[in-house]
Design an enzyme around this catalytic site. Structure first.
Site: not given
Length: 153
Positions: A39, A44-46, A49
């Site tokens: 998401k 975690g995704c930030t 990325a």
């Protein structure tokens, strides 16, 4: 289970953050890092990325294209990309069909609840479209360095 190394990468046709359609074959002749994440704009995704962003020039020097895929919409991707100045395309797999084709849509558990979602996984795809390496159970903070080491050989 994700598709295995040595197999052809499943073709896709997905909208990026601008709404333009991107196909796997558009990148034939280049090494691709195709990373699946749950998401936009979550911790975690930030982290994952932003680490790819911070290492982006090294990927460019190695001739590698980075593509992120999640079930978020192109509009969500555009906000995420702008907020964190991500220099690579984010692809919208809103019906999670490509996640399923790559074997990264599955059962997850969070705070005692089970649900279906993206299993954080990265594929390195060679210039001929064959999966060369698969990274499962990715740890967002260390992942970019791990992938970069693999693509550098």
């Amino acid at each position: 289970m994700p598709i295995a190394a040595g197999r052809p990468a499943p073709e896709f046709s997905l909208a990026d953050e601008t709404g333009a359609t991107r196909n796997l074959t558009d990148f034939r002749g280049q090494t691709i890092v195709l990373y699946f994440y749950p998401k936009d704009d979550t911790p975690g995704c930030t982290t994952e990325a932003c680490n790819f962003r911070d290492d982006y020039s090294a990927y460019q020097q190695a001739g590698v294209v980075i593509l992120g895929v999640s079930p978020d919409s192109p509009k969500s991707h555009a906000k995420f990309k702008q907020k964190f100045q991500l220099p690579f395309s984010l692809l919208a797999d809103e019906d999670h069909a490509i996640c399923e084709a790559y074997g990264v849509w599955g059962q997850k558990k969070f705070m005692g609840k089970e649900y279906m979602g993206v299993l954080r996984t990265t594929f390195v795809i060679d210039p001929q479209g064959v999966v060369k390496k698969v990274f499962e159970d990715v740890k967002p903070a260390d992942h970019s360095a791990e992938v970069l080491a693999a693509v550098r050989g």
